[in-house]
Design a protein around this motif. Structure first.
Motif, short mmCIF file in Angstrom:
data_model
loop_
_atom_site.label_atom_id
_atom_site.label_comp_id
_atom_site.label_asym_id
_atom_site.label_seq_id
_atom_site.Cartn_x
_atom_site.Cartn_y
_atom_site.Cartn_z
N CYS A 94 0.85 -1.18 0.00
CA CYS A 94 0.00 0.00 0.00
C CYS A 94 0.90 1.24 0.00
O CYS A 94 2.07 1.18 0.38
N ALA A 95 0.31 2.32 -0.47
CA ALA A 95 1.05 3.57 -0.60
C ALA A 95 0.11 4.73 -0.33
O ALA A 95 -1.11 4.60 -0.48
N ALA A 96 0.68 5.86 0.06
CA ALA A 96 -0.12 7.03 0.40
C ALA A 96 0.50 8.28 -0.21
O ALA A 96 1.73 8.41 -0.28
N ASP A 97 -0.38 9.17 -0.66
CA ASP A 97 0.09 10.44 -1.21
C ASP A 97 -0.99 11.50 -1.01
O ASP A 97 -2.17 11.19 -1.15
N PRO A 98 -0.59 12.74 -0.72
CA PRO A 98 -1.59 13.78 -0.47
C PRO A 98 -2.24 14.36 -1.74
O PRO A 98 -3.19 15.14 -1.64
N ARG A 99 -1.75 13.98 -2.91
CA ARG A 99 -2.37 14.47 -4.15
C ARG A 99 -3.53 13.58 -4.55
O ARG A 99 -3.58 12.40 -4.24
N PHE A 100 -4.48 14.15 -5.30
CA PHE A 100 -5.69 13.42 -5.65
C PHE A 100 -5.39 12.28 -6.61
O PHE A 100 -5.86 11.16 -6.43
N LEU A 101 -4.61 12.53 -7.62
CA LEU A 101 -4.24 11.50 -8.61
C LEU A 101 -2.72 11.46 -8.73
O LEU A 101 -2.16 11.95 -9.72
N PRO A 102 -2.09 10.91 -7.73
CA PRO A 102 -0.63 10.95 -7.76
C PRO A 102 -0.03 10.05 -8.83
O PRO A 102 -0.52 8.95 -9.08
N GLU A 103 1.02 10.53 -9.44
CA GLU A 103 1.79 9.68 -10.36
C GLU A 103 2.84 8.90 -9.57
O GLU A 103 3.25 7.82 -9.98
N ARG A 104 3.28 9.50 -8.50
CA ARG A 104 4.22 8.85 -7.59
C ARG A 104 3.70 9.04 -6.17
O ARG A 104 3.14 10.07 -5.85
N TYR A 105 3.91 7.99 -5.36
CA TYR A 105 3.40 8.04 -4.01
C TYR A 105 4.51 8.38 -3.03
O TYR A 105 5.65 7.90 -3.16
N ARG A 106 4.14 9.11 -2.00
CA ARG A 106 5.14 9.57 -1.04
C ARG A 106 5.53 8.48 -0.03
O ARG A 106 6.71 8.33 0.29
N TYR A 107 4.57 7.75 0.48
CA TYR A 107 4.85 6.77 1.54
C TYR A 107 4.48 5.37 1.07
O TYR A 107 3.49 5.19 0.34
N TRP A 108 5.29 4.39 1.54
CA TRP A 108 5.07 3.01 1.13
C TRP A 108 5.16 2.09 2.33
O TRP A 108 5.94 2.33 3.26
N GLY A 109 4.35 1.03 2.28
CA GLY A 109 4.47 -0.01 3.29
C GLY A 109 5.54 -1.02 2.91
O GLY A 109 6.17 -0.91 1.85
N GLN A 110 5.71 -2.01 3.76
CA GLN A 110 6.78 -3.00 3.56
C GLN A 110 6.32 -4.17 2.69
O GLN A 110 7.16 -4.96 2.25
N GLY A 111 5.03 -4.28 2.48
CA GLY A 111 4.50 -5.33 1.62
C GLY A 111 4.03 -6.55 2.38
O GLY A 111 4.50 -6.84 3.49
N THR A 112 3.10 -7.27 1.77
CA THR A 112 2.62 -8.54 2.33
C THR A 112 2.45 -9.52 1.18
O THR A 112 1.96 -9.16 0.10
N GLN A 113 2.88 -10.75 1.40
CA GLN A 113 2.88 -11.75 0.35
C GLN A 113 1.50 -12.38 0.18
O GLN A 113 0.87 -12.79 1.16
N VAL A 114 1.07 -12.45 -1.06
CA VAL A 114 -0.16 -13.18 -1.43
C VAL A 114 0.24 -14.26 -2.42
O VAL A 114 0.85 -13.96 -3.46
N THR A 115 -0.10 -15.49 -2.10
CA THR A 115 0.19 -16.62 -2.97
C THR A 115 -1.10 -17.35 -3.28
O THR A 115 -1.82 -17.75 -2.36
N VAL A 116 -1.38 -17.51 -4.57
CA VAL A 116 -2.59 -18.18 -5.02
C VAL A 116 -2.19 -19.47 -5.71
O VAL A 116 -1.48 -19.44 -6.72
N SER A 117 -2.62 -20.57 -5.16
CA SER A 117 -2.28 -21.87 -5.73
C SER A 117 -3.36 -22.32 -6.70
O SER A 117 -4.54 -22.03 -6.53
N SER A 118 -2.91 -23.04 -7.72
CA SER A 118 -3.86 -23.50 -8.75
C SER A 118 -4.45 -24.86 -8.40
O SER A 118 -4.04 -25.50 -7.46
#
Length: 118
Positions: A94-118
């Protein structure tokens, strides 16, 4: 600002997961919140975003399957993922930015893994 994702895991194709992103150190209601993902060997890609007024937009690959919502009282944004496919496997950020339609985001999280098995 600090962002912390949670809710990732392993799920079978066709299943669902809900990711959460808790924000701190910023005025959450005044930020556009975005979700991105990065699969192994691929570039990071946009998944969707929810603007400060509640407007949402999504990548074509997830439209109709993923839903982004926000709870300003809890400083949290959610990514509800339904009908998951193996190609949705990635680290989700996830990411956060104070602009309405940001092209680049100011803040970022560390991420979480999602794995989908077939």
């Amino acid at each position: 600002g600090q962002l912390v994702e949670s809710g990732g895991g392993l799920v079978q194709a066709g299943g669902s997961l809900r990711l959460s992103c808790a924000a701190s150190g910023l005025t959450f209601s005044r930020y556009t919140m975005g979700w991105f993902r990065q699969a192994p060997g691929k570039e990071r890609e946009f998944v969707g975003a929810i603007m400060m007024d509640g407007t949402t937009n999504y990548a074509d690959s997830v439209k109709g399957r993923f839903t982004i919502s926000r709870d300003n009282a809890k400083n949290t944004v959610y990514l509800q993922m339904n009908n998951l496919k193996p190609e949705d496997t990635a680290v989700y950020y996830c990411a956060a930015d104070p602009r309405f339609l940001p092209e680049r985001y100011r803040y970022w999280g560390q991420g979480t893994q999602v794995t989908v098995s077939s």
